[in-house]
Design a protein around this motif. Structure first.
Motif, PDB file in Angstrom:
ATOM      1  N   SER B  24      -7.409  11.828 -16.731  1.00 53.46           N
ATOM      2  CA  SER B  24      -7.990  12.044 -15.051  1.00 53.46           C
ATOM      3  C   SER B  24      -7.583  10.902 -14.289  1.00 53.46           C
ATOM      4  O   SER B  24      -7.749  10.863 -13.218  1.00 53.46           O
ATOM      5  CB  SER B  24      -9.398  12.061 -15.272  1.00 53.46           C
ATOM      6  N   LEU B  25      -7.098   9.622 -14.958  1.00 50.28           N
ATOM      7  CA  LEU B  25      -6.461   8.675 -14.184  1.00 50.28           C
ATOM      8  C   LEU B  25      -5.132   8.641 -13.802  1.00 50.28           C
ATOM      9  O   LEU B  25      -4.442   8.113 -12.525  1.00 50.28           O
ATOM     10  CB  LEU B  25      -6.716   7.160 -14.835  1.00 50.28           C
ATOM     11  N   MET B  26      -4.401   9.898 -14.287  1.00 53.41           N
ATOM     12  CA  MET B  26      -3.069  10.061 -14.003  1.00 53.41           C
ATOM     13  C   MET B  26      -2.545  10.095 -12.664  1.00 53.41           C
ATOM     14  O   MET B  26      -1.560   9.511 -12.123  1.00 53.41           O
ATOM     15  CB  MET B  26      -2.402  11.357 -14.751  1.00 53.41           C
ATOM     16  N   PRO B  27      -3.407  11.133 -11.801  1.00 53.98           N
ATOM     17  CA  PRO B  27      -3.034  11.111 -10.486  1.00 53.98           C
ATOM     18  C   PRO B  27      -3.059   9.582  -9.683  1.00 53.98           C
ATOM     19  O   PRO B  27      -2.061   9.226  -8.910  1.00 53.98           O
ATOM     20  CB  PRO B  27      -4.161  11.964  -9.730  1.00 53.98           C
ATOM     21  N   LEU B  28      -4.088   8.866 -10.006  1.00 49.50           N
ATOM     22  CA  LEU B  28      -4.018   7.597  -9.304  1.00 49.50           C
ATOM     23  C   LEU B  28      -2.963   6.563  -9.858  1.00 49.50           C
ATOM     24  O   LEU B  28      -2.087   5.938  -8.854  1.00 49.50           O
ATOM     25  CB  LEU B  28      -5.369   6.895  -9.592  1.00 49.50           C
ATOM     26  N   ILE B  29      -2.619   6.728 -11.208  1.00 46.63           N
ATOM     27  CA  ILE B  29      -1.548   5.949 -11.545  1.00 46.63           C
ATOM     28  C   ILE B  29      -0.085   6.523 -10.877  1.00 46.63           C
ATOM     29  O   ILE B  29       0.683   5.528 -10.701  1.00 46.63           O
ATOM     30  CB  ILE B  29      -1.280   5.988 -13.353  1.00 46.63           C
ATOM     31  N   PHE B  30      -0.061   7.625 -10.858  1.00 46.89           N
ATOM     32  CA  PHE B  30       1.074   8.213 -10.058  1.00 46.89           C
ATOM     33  C   PHE B  30       1.251   7.833  -8.580  1.00 46.89           C
ATOM     34  O   PHE B  30       2.105   7.401  -8.249  1.00 46.89           O
ATOM     35  CB  PHE B  30       0.833  10.014 -10.139  1.00 46.89           C
ATOM     36  N   LEU B  31       0.090   7.886  -8.243  1.00 45.01           N
ATOM     37  CA  LEU B  31       0.187   7.533  -6.413  1.00 45.01           C
ATOM     38  C   LEU B  31       0.816   5.987  -6.512  1.00 45.01           C
ATOM     39  O   LEU B  31       1.508   5.701  -5.622  1.00 45.01           O
ATOM     40  CB  LEU B  31      -1.238   7.584  -5.996  1.00 45.01           C
ATOM     41  N   PHE B  32       0.116   5.319  -7.292  1.00 47.23           N
ATOM     42  CA  PHE B  32       0.465   3.775  -7.329  1.00 47.23           C
ATOM     43  C   PHE B  32       1.640   3.251  -7.556  1.00 47.23           C
ATOM     44  O   PHE B  32       2.211   2.380  -7.259  1.00 47.23           O
ATOM     45  CB  PHE B  32      -0.515   2.833  -7.659  1.00 47.23           C
ATOM     46  N   SER B  33       2.179   4.155  -8.824  1.00 48.28           N
ATOM     47  CA  SER B  33       3.652   3.664  -9.166  1.00 48.28           C
ATOM     48  C   SER B  33       4.588   4.146  -8.163  1.00 48.28           C
ATOM     49  O   SER B  33       5.736   3.597  -7.770  1.00 48.28           O
ATOM     50  CB  SER B  33       3.913   4.390 -10.525  1.00 48.28           C
ATOM     51  N   PRO B 116      -5.883   5.627   1.974  1.00 46.34           N
ATOM     52  CA  PRO B 116      -5.847   4.434   2.876  1.00 46.34           C
ATOM     53  C   PRO B 116      -5.334   3.339   2.615  1.00 46.34           C
ATOM     54  O   PRO B 116      -4.335   2.427   3.033  1.00 46.34           O
ATOM     55  CB  PRO B 116      -7.265   4.386   3.297  1.00 46.34           C
ATOM     56  N   LEU B 117      -5.881   2.866   1.396  1.00 42.26           N
ATOM     57  CA  LEU B 117      -5.325   1.608   0.723  1.00 42.26           C
ATOM     58  C   LEU B 117      -3.709   1.691   0.458  1.00 42.26           C
ATOM     59  O   LEU B 117      -3.059   0.722   0.792  1.00 42.26           O
ATOM     60  CB  LEU B 117      -5.829   1.517  -0.760  1.00 42.26           C
ATOM     61  N   ALA B 118      -3.188   2.797  -0.125  1.00 36.91           N
ATOM     62  CA  ALA B 118      -1.811   2.914  -0.461  1.00 36.91           C
ATOM     63  C   ALA B 118      -1.052   2.862   0.759  1.00 36.91           C
ATOM     64  O   ALA B 118      -0.107   2.370   0.951  1.00 36.91           O
ATOM     65  CB  ALA B 118      -1.479   4.259  -1.131  1.00 36.91           C
ATOM     66  N   ALA B 119      -1.561   3.442   1.953  1.00 37.04           N
ATOM     67  CA  ALA B 119      -0.982   3.391   3.310  1.00 37.04           C
ATOM     68  C   ALA B 119      -0.902   2.176   3.846  1.00 37.04           C
ATOM     69  O   ALA B 119       0.208   1.708   4.603  1.00 37.04           O
ATOM     70  CB  ALA B 119      -1.802   4.511   4.257  1.00 37.04           C
ATOM     71  N   GLN B 120      -1.929   1.585   3.667  1.00 36.26           N
ATOM     72  CA  GLN B 120      -1.982  -0.011   3.898  1.00 36.26           C
ATOM     73  C   GLN B 120      -0.931  -0.776   3.454  1.00 36.26           C
ATOM     74  O   GLN B 120      -0.244  -1.805   3.956  1.00 36.26           O
ATOM     75  CB  GLN B 120      -3.283  -0.791   3.998  1.00 36.26           C
ATOM     76  N   MET B 121      -0.702  -0.790   2.075  1.00 34.17           N
ATOM     77  CA  MET B 121       0.170  -1.237   1.308  1.00 34.17           C
ATOM     78  C   MET B 121       1.637  -0.762   1.953  1.00 34.17           C
ATOM     79  O   MET B 121       2.698  -1.610   1.689  1.00 34.17           O
ATOM     80  CB  MET B 121       0.298  -1.050  -0.025  1.00 34.17           C
ATOM     81  N   LEU B 122       2.013   0.148   2.701  1.00 32.44           N
ATOM     82  CA  LEU B 122       3.107   0.674   3.193  1.00 32.44           C
ATOM     83  C   LEU B 122       3.314   0.392   4.691  1.00 32.44           C
ATOM     84  O   LEU B 122       4.231   1.106   5.400  1.00 32.44           O
ATOM     85  CB  LEU B 122       3.477   2.130   2.700  1.00 32.44           C
ATOM     86  N   TYR B 123       2.281  -0.374   5.227  1.00 36.49           N
ATOM     87  CA  TYR B 123       2.149  -0.751   6.703  1.00 36.49           C
ATOM     88  C   TYR B 123       2.037   0.245   7.571  1.00 36.49           C
ATOM     89  O   TYR B 123       2.544   0.295   8.633  1.00 36.49           O
ATOM     90  CB  TYR B 123       3.569  -1.503   7.185  1.00 36.49           C
ATOM     91  N   LEU B 124       1.317   1.343   7.082  1.00 31.49           N
ATOM     92  CA  LEU B 124       1.175   2.516   7.854  1.00 31.49           C
ATOM     93  C   LEU B 124       0.274   1.991   9.000  1.00 31.49           C
ATOM     94  O   LEU B 124      -0.848   1.206   8.807  1.00 31.49           O
ATOM     95  CB  LEU B 124       0.768   3.734   7.502  1.00 31.49           C
ATOM     96  N   ALA B 128      -3.357   5.622  12.055  1.00 28.79           N
ATOM     97  CA  ALA B 128      -2.907   6.860  11.656  1.00 28.79           C
ATOM     98  C   ALA B 128      -3.783   7.223  10.300  1.00 28.79           C
ATOM     99  O   ALA B 128      -3.721   8.274   9.784  1.00 28.79           O
ATOM    100  CB  ALA B 128      -1.430   6.899  11.335  1.00 28.79           C
ATOM    101  N   LEU B 129      -4.756   6.271   9.734  1.00 23.98           N
ATOM    102  CA  LEU B 129      -5.333   6.462   8.590  1.00 23.98           C
ATOM    103  C   LEU B 129      -6.084   7.672   8.514  1.00 23.98           C
ATOM    104  O   LEU B 129      -6.191   8.590   7.781  1.00 23.98           O
ATOM    105  CB  LEU B 129      -5.989   5.273   8.557  1.00 23.98           C
ATOM    106  N   PRO B 130      -7.071   7.759   9.640  1.00 23.41           N
ATOM    107  CA  PRO B 130      -8.038   8.911   9.792  1.00 23.41           C
ATOM    108  C   PRO B 130      -7.160  10.378   9.595  1.00 23.41           C
ATOM    109  O   PRO B 130      -7.590  11.150   8.724  1.00 23.41           O
ATOM    110  CB  PRO B 130      -8.828   8.773  11.033  1.00 23.41           C
ATOM    111  N   VAL B 131      -6.149  10.522  10.295  1.00 21.45           N
ATOM    112  CA  VAL B 131      -5.193  11.675  10.439  1.00 21.45           C
ATOM    113  C   VAL B 131      -4.826  11.849   8.948  1.00 21.45           C
ATOM    114  O   VAL B 131      -4.891  12.965   8.412  1.00 21.45           O
ATOM    115  CB  VAL B 131      -4.211  11.563  11.323  1.00 21.45           C
ATOM    116  N   LEU B 132      -4.249  10.738   8.359  1.00 22.91           N
ATOM    117  CA  LEU B 132      -3.658  10.934   6.935  1.00 22.91           C
ATOM    118  C   LEU B 132      -4.827  11.326   6.074  1.00 22.91           C
ATOM    119  O   LEU B 132      -4.544  12.367   5.240  1.00 22.91           O
ATOM    120  CB  LEU B 132      -3.350   9.444   6.245  1.00 22.91           C
ATOM    121  N   VAL B 133      -5.920  10.867   6.125  1.00 20.54           N
ATOM    122  CA  VAL B 133      -6.889  11.341   5.337  1.00 20.54           C
ATOM    123  C   VAL B 133      -7.442  13.068   5.474  1.00 20.54           C
ATOM    124  O   VAL B 133      -7.379  13.794   4.728  1.00 20.54           O
ATOM    125  CB  VAL B 133      -8.338  10.418   5.282  1.00 20.54           C
TER     126      VAL B 133
END
Lengths: 52, 223, 252
Positions: B24-33, B116-124, B128-133
Motif C-alpha cells: 500500500s506504500l507503493m503509490p507513494l514510493i512511485f510518486l517520490f521516485s 502538494p509536497l511533491a509539487a513544491q519540490m518541483l518549484y510549482l 497552482a497547488l489548489p488546482v493541482l489537488v
C-alpha cells in the motif's frame, strides 16, 4: 513512361508503402488459408491413414 | 442492503491493503521516485522543473494507478468470489463500483495527499497547488474507472499486464490533457475553470458508462 | 412475404457454411472492383492531374493519404456496427467479421501516418508534428492494436471476440473525445498549428476525380479483405466441424 516528379522520393515512397500494405492484405489471407487447409488435410490423413 | 454489501467490500479491501503494508506504500514510493529522479535527469533549473511539474505528478499518479490493476479482480476470479457477485442479492454493478472505489482510495488518495509536497519540490507556484489537488481529485477516479475496465477486459487472458497498459493509454489521453492543462493554466495565473469543468464532464461520463462496460466484461470472463 | 424471404436469408448468413460460400463468391468481385477503380484512380493521380502550383508534385500523396485516413475511420464505424450486432444477437459470423476489421483498419491507419509523415517532410520540413489530427490518428492506431491484442490473447476465440467487441464500443465513445481534447491541447500549447488540410475544401475541381476513384477503391478493398479474413477465421475455428471436412473432401 514513369512521370518525372518534383519530390519524387516522397511521392514514390508513399505510393510504394500503399501498394506494399495492400498487397500484404491480399496475400496474407491466401497464405493463411493454404496453411489451415494443409493442416486439416494432414490431420485427417493421420486419422484415416490414407495419404492420397 | 446494497450499501452494506458495498461498504463491507470496501472495508475488506482496505484491511487487506493495510495488512499487506509494503504494497500500500507503493503509490507513494512511485510518486517520490519520479519526483527525485526527474531533476537528476533534466537538471535542477527551477523554471524547467516548474514547467514540467504538473505532467510529472500526473504521470506518477497514472503509473501508481496502473501498478495495482493486475490484481484488481484476479484473486477474486481465482478463488471463485467473483462468480458470487452475480449470484448474490446485491447487484454486481454496485460491487464493481465498490471495488473501483477502494482501488481509488488505496492508489490515488496517498498521491493526492502528498502531491502538494511533491509539487513544491518541483518549484510549482503555490497558487497552482489548489488546482493541482482539485484536478487530481476529479481526474484520478477516471483513472481507476478506466483502469478497472482494462483489468476486467484482460481478466480472461494470461498475459494481461502488457495488454493492460496498451488498453489504458489511449483511453486516458483526454484526462491527462485537461488535468495538466488546468494546472499549467493556474501556474500561469489564468483561470483553470474551463479545464476543470471538462474534466468533471469526463468524470460524469465515465461514472455513468464505465461500470456498465466493466460489469459486462467481467460477466463474459466468468462465463 | 418478401420481408419474410429477406429475413430468412439474412438469418441464413449467420450459418458459417452459407457465410463462407457467400464470402468466397463475393470477395474476388470486390478485389476486382478495387483493381479497376485503383487503376483508374492511380492513372489519373499520377498522369492526368497537373502539379499543384504551391506544393508541386508532392500533393499527389493526397490521393492515397486521404482515402486511407477516411477508411481508417470508416472501418472503425463498420466495426462498431458489427460489434453491436454481435453483442446483442450473439451471431458468431458477425463477431468474427468485427474482429477481422481490426488488422485492416490498423493497416490503413499505418498508411495514413506513414504517408502523412512523408508528405510533411518536404512541406513542413519535419517528419512529425504534434498536430491534432496526427496525434489522434496515432491514438487510433493504438486502439486498433489494443483490439487485436485483446482478441489474440484469449484461448477461447468466442470469448475473446465478445470482450474485444466491448472494447470497440468503449473506443467509439472515446475517439471523438480524444480528437476534441487533442485539438484543444495543440491550440493551447502551440499557438499557430500547422494545418494539414488547409487546401482541402478549396481543392480544385480537376483534382477531385482521382480522389473519388481512390476512395471507392479503398472501400471495396476493405470489404474484400474483411471477407477474406473472416473466412479464414471461420475455417480455422471450425476445422474439426463437418462442413469444413466435407468442403475440403470435395476439393482434395
Amino acid at each position: 513512361m514513369i512521370p518525372d516528379f518534383e519530390y519524387a522520393f516522397y511521392v514514390w515512397t508513399s505510393y510504394g508503402i500503399f501498394a506494399a500494405v495492400i498487397a500484404w492484405q491480399f496475400i496474407q489471407p491466401q497464405l493463411r488459408k493454404r496453411r489451415i487447409e494443409a493442416e486439416v488435410r494432414e490431420e485427417r490423413a493421420l486419422q484415416t491413414g490414407s495419404y492420397e | 442492503m446494497i450499501v452494506r454489501s458495498m461498504s463491507a467490500l470496501i472495508a475488506r479491501d482496505l484491511r487487506l491493503a493495510i495488512r499487506h503494508g509494503g504494497e500500500s506504500l507503493m503509490p507513494l514510493i512511485f510518486l517520490f521516485s519520479v519526483i527525485i529522479l526527474i531533476p537528476l535527469g533534466v537538471g535542477p533549473g527551477p523554471n524547467l522543473l516548474a514547467a514540467i511539474a504538473p505532467g510529472m505528478i500526473w504521470v506518477a499518479a497514472l503509473l501508481a494507478s496502473l501498478l495495482a490493476l493486475e490484481n484488481l479482480f484476479r484473486p477474486d476470479l481465482d478463488d471463485g468470489t467473483l462468480e458470487q457477485w452475480w449470484v448474490g442479492q446485491c447487484p454486481a454493478g454496485a460491487l464493481v463500483v465498490a471495488r473501483l472505489f477502494s482501488h481509488w482510495l488505496i492508489t490515488a488518495v496517498p498521491v493526492i495527499v502528498f502531491a502538494p509536497l511533491a509539487a513544491q519540490m518541483l518549484y510549482l507556484p503555490a497558487e497552482a497547488l489548489p488546482v493541482l489537488v482539485l484536478s487530481l481529485l476529479i481526474g484520478t477516479p477516471i483513472l481507476s474507472l478506466v483502469g478497472g475496465l482494462a483489468a476486467a477486459l484482460t481478466l480472461g487472458t494470461n498475459r494481461g499486464s502488457v495488454l493492460l497498459s496498451i488498453l489504458v493509454f489511449p483511453l486516458i489521453v483526454p484526462v491527462l490533457i485537461f488535468a495538466t492543462g488546468a494546472v499549467s493554466a493556474a501556474a500561469d495565473g489564468m483561470s483553470a475553470r474551463a479545464h476543470l469543468g471538462l474534466l468533471g464532464a469526463l468524470l460524469i461520463l465515465a461514472i455513468t458508462l464505465v461500470p456498465l462496460a466493466t460489469s459486462a466484461a467481467l460477466r463474459l470472463n466468468i462465463e | 412475404m418478401i420481408w419474410k424471404t429477406i429475413k430468412v436469408n439474412f438469418h441464413r448468413l449467420g450459418s458459417p457454411p452459407t457465410f463462407y460460400r457467400l464470402a468466397e463468391v463475393l470477395a474476388p468481385w470486390l478485389w476486382g472492383g478495387f483493381a479497376v477503380c485503383a487503376a483508374i484512380g492511380l492513372y489519373q493521380a499520377l498522369y492526368v492531374v497537373p502539379p499543384d502550383y504551391q506544393q508541386s508534385d508532392s500533393f499527389r500523396i493526397l490521393y492515397i493519404h486521404v482515402p486511407s485516413a477516411w477508411q481508417a475511420m470508416a472501418g472503425y464505424v463498420v466495426m462498431t456496427i458489427l460489434a453491436v450486432i454481435a453483442l446483442v444477437w450473439r451471431i458468431r459470423t458477425v463477431e468474427i467479421m468485427a474482429m477481422a476489421g481490426a488488422p485492416i483498419g490498423a493497416a490503413f491507419t499505418f498508411i495514413c501516418l506513414a504517408t502523412g509523415s512523408l508528405w510533411g517532410r518536404p512541406m513542413w520540413g519535419t517528419w512529425w508534428a504534434w498536430d491534432a489530427r496526427l496525434t489522434s490518428m496515432l491514438v487510433l492506431l493504438f486502439i486498433y492494436l489494443g483490439i487485436m491484442g485483446l482478441y489474440a490473447a484469449f484461448e477461447d476465440r468466442r470469448k475473446g471476440a465478445r470482450v474485444a467487441c466491448i472494447l470497440i464500443l468503449v473506443g467509439i465513445v472515446n475517439i471523438p473525445i480524444i480528437h476534441f481534447s487533442v485539438e484543444w491541447w495543440t491550440t493551447l500549447h502551440q499557438g499557430a498549428t500547422i494545418r494539414l488540410f488547409s487546401g482541402e475544401s478549396t481543392l480544385h475541381e480537376s483534382m477531385m476525380p482521382p480522389l473519388v476513384w481512390m476512395t471507392i477503391a479503398v472501400k471495396l478493398m476493405f470489404g474484400a479483405a474483411l471477407l477474406d479474413r473472416a473466412r479464414n477465421d471461420l475455417l480455422d475455428q471450425d476445422r474439426r466441424k463437418g462442413w469444413v471436412q466435407s468442403r475440403l473432401g470435395e476439393t482434395a
